[in-house]
Enzyme design. Structure first.
Site, mmCIF file in Angstrom:
data_model
loop_
_atom_site.group_PDB
_atom_site.id
_atom_site.type_symbol
_atom_site.label_atom_id
_atom_site.label_comp_id
_atom_site.label_asym_id
_atom_site.label_seq_id
_atom_site.Cartn_x
_atom_site.Cartn_y
_atom_site.Cartn_z
ATOM 1 N N LYS A 160 0.881 -1.176 0.000
ATOM 2 C CA LYS A 160 0.000 0.000 0.000
ATOM 3 C C LYS A 160 0.920 1.229 0.000
ATOM 4 O O LYS A 160 1.139 1.886 1.018
ATOM 5 C CB LYS A 160 -0.903 -0.057 1.236
ATOM 6 C CG LYS A 160 -2.140 0.799 1.138
ATOM 7 C CD LYS A 160 -3.148 0.447 2.233
ATOM 8 C CE LYS A 160 -4.144 1.567 2.468
ATOM 9 N NZ LYS A 160 -4.944 1.944 1.305
HETATM 10 N N1 PMP Z 1 -7.584 -2.219 -2.536
HETATM 11 C C1 PMP Z 1 -6.997 -1.021 -2.442
HETATM 12 C C2 PMP Z 1 -6.273 -0.488 -3.633
HETATM 13 C C3 PMP Z 1 -7.086 -0.273 -1.260
HETATM 14 O O1 PMP Z 1 -6.520 0.934 -1.167
HETATM 15 C C4 PMP Z 1 -7.810 -0.793 -0.175
HETATM 16 C C5 PMP Z 1 -7.928 0.005 1.107
HETATM 17 N N2 PMP Z 1 -6.867 -0.232 1.965
HETATM 18 C C6 PMP Z 1 -8.408 -2.060 -0.307
HETATM 19 C C7 PMP Z 1 -8.273 -2.744 -1.513
HETATM 20 C C8 PMP Z 1 -9.165 -2.682 0.819
HETATM 21 O O2 PMP Z 1 -8.283 -3.021 1.861
HETATM 22 P P1 PMP Z 1 -8.764 -3.064 3.359
HETATM 23 O O3 PMP Z 1 -9.980 -3.894 3.390
HETATM 24 O O4 PMP Z 1 -7.623 -3.689 4.081
HETATM 25 O O5 PMP Z 1 -9.025 -1.671 3.787
#
Ligand code: PMP
Length: 309
Positions: A160
């Site tokens: 991320k």
């Molecule tokens: N994909 C992307 C590109 C994201 O930025 C996020 C948000 N963090 C998610 C999926 C979903 O991840 P999470 O459920 O851990 O927030």
């Protein structure tokens, strides 16, 4: 979504006044996108405000940093404690969104980030629904983006990383300008990857299917993992499989998941209405279980909560 300022932001071990939490214009990450971040939510529960799956988020922050070759000078435990402190000191008892950020500071310029100082900041503020209350209740309209998700050998989609979100921003802007709520990105192989900040699920033949996160060039979502657990507990069959865009057009149900977005039904994809255009029974069962779990209403999921008051 406007930010509501709170009192303090945690910066490298110190609690700094909100307005003084600034950094130099020559901060490396501002120029090259060489940072990593997280989005975490805390919810009110009967036993006080609780942060949802905090440790998993901090572990992912350190994993993202490792992929980017950034050495974070704090441990998981130290950053977990810092998040608890930020929620408590700002008295965010009604819940909030937390934004931890690992960034490379001032001191070096150029594309070698290795000599740069590494900093961590954690802010938190009250934040409503990311895709709107109506979206959560009735569903959102999606557009398959003309922007492709990154090839994992071009940019590490498992991290991320801050700079990678140019791709998401472009897709989001394109979707909004075209009158949709959110975008879905395909990977270079033509498979469905994810949305701009959410993972995606469909229901076909009564089975729940979601793309195999890292294999499809998507982030391994913590909400995606939460939903996989909830789905199994509710007795639904769920598998991680590649999907193509027409699988979305003919799905019986579809929904997206993310910490900010939570669990949101998909009403239509590229103007093809999903099911009868209202949230389907599986989507509703998963959504309501998720909302109960994050608010500490279900004993079996309380181990996911870290109390901060
Ligand atoms: N994909 C992307 C590109 C994201 O930025 C996020 C948000 N963090 C998610 C999926 C979903 O991840 P999470 O459920 O851990 O927030």
């Amino acid at each position: 979504m406007p930010i509501t300022p709170t009192d303090k932001i945690w910066m490298d071990g110190e609690l700094v006044d909100w307005a003084k939490a600034t950094t130099h214009i020559l901060t490396h990450t501002l120029h090259y996108g060489t940072g990593a971040f997280e989005g975490i939510r805390a919810y009110p529960t009967d036993d006080g405000v609780a942060i949802f799956r905090l440790r998993e988020h901090i572990e992912r922050l350190l994993a993202s940093s490792k992929i980017l070759m950034v050495d974070v000078p704090f441990s998981v435990d130290e950053l977990v404690d810092a998040c608890i402190k930020v929620v408590a000191v700002n008295k965010l008892d009604d819940g909030c969104y937390l934004r931890p950020l690992v960034y490379l500071g001032y001191g070096e310029m150029g594309l070698n980030p290795l000599p740069c100082p590494v900093s961590v900041a954690i802010a938190a503020w009250p934040w409503g629904t990311y895709l709107g209350d109506e979206g959560v209740a009735k569903g959102v309209n999606m557009k398959i983006s003309s922007w492709q998700r990154h090839d994992p050998n071009a940019v590490p989609t498992a991290a991320k990383g801050t700079g990678m979100y140019i791709n998401s921003s472009l897709a989001k802007v394109e979707a909004i300008k075209a009158g949709y709520d959110e975008a879905i990105l395909l990977n270079p192989q033509g498979h469905v990857s994810e949305c701009t900040g959410e993972n995606l699920f469909v229901v076909r033949g009564g089975r729940i299917i979601t793309p195999p996160s890292s294999g499809a060039g998507a982030l391994e979502g913590i909400t995606q993992d939460t939903v996989a657990t909830i789905a199994a507990d509710l007795g639904y069959e769920l598998s991680f499989e590649n999907l193509v865009r027409t699988d979305l057009y003919v799905a019986e149900e579809a929904f997206l998941t993310g910490t900010a977005a939570e669990v949101v039904p998909i009403r239509a994809v590229d103007d093809r209405v999903v099911g009868d255009g209202t949230p389907g029974p599986i989507t509703k069962a998963i959504q309501s279980t998720y909302f109960a779990a994050v608010r500490g209403q279900l004993e079996q999921y309380r181990h996911w909560l870290t109390y901060a008051s």
